[in-house]
Design an enzyme around this catalytic site. Structure first.
Site: not given
Length: 154
Positions: A26-29, A141
């Site tokens: 998972q990644g964050y924009l 996270n």
């Protein structure tokens, strides 16, 4: 409006390892404190999640399944590092516990989460639940991308 009421705990012992897990990337924009926009891949399924600011253990949450190819392309746009973890699911006394075993820069961190109907809902904790960290933003996270667990002072 969708609300998420979630409490987080550190995990002790190794009983949680008895259940096979699913790998998550998972990644964050966007990691603004008032909103986060997350892209996640789990079990060859993609998800886009928007979360509002946390108040106590509650925040707004909107999650949508998206095509896996879109999720892969969106992960390329996310801030680095990408969070890698293995999620183990446990059912205990009528509640579902999600145990996240972090990998990569967050190796060694194991956190359990439980979703509730209200912040004051009573529940019994499994023996492998340790200290509550719901109110400690270091364990979010989204924060682990900027301040990975391996960099914390031991």
């Amino acid at each position: 409006m969708a609300l998420e009421i979630e409490r987080k705990f550190l995990v002790i012992g190794n009983e949680w390892q008895l259940v096979a897990g699913v790998k998550f990337s998972q990644g964050y924009l966007n990691r603004d404190k008032n909103r986060t926009v997350r892209v996640r891949i789990a079990n060859n399924r993609g998800f886009l999640t928007i979360k509002g600011a946390t108040h106590g253990a509650t925040r707004t949450e909107f999650e949508y399944e998206i095509p896996i190819a879109d999720a892969e392309n969106l992960l390329d746009l996310c801030e680095r590092p990408i969070i890698q973890k293995i999620r183990h699911i446990f059912h205990y006394k009528g509640f579902k516990w999600e145990v996240d075993e972090f990998q990569g820069d967050n190796m060694g961190l194991v956190v359990a989460e439980i979703e509730l109907q209200s912040e004051d809902q009573l529940f019994e904790q499994p023996s492998w639940i340790g200290k509550e960290v719901t109110d400690d933003p270091r364990y979010y996270n989204a924060n682990l991308t900027q301040h990975p667990y391996k960099a914390w002072a031991k």
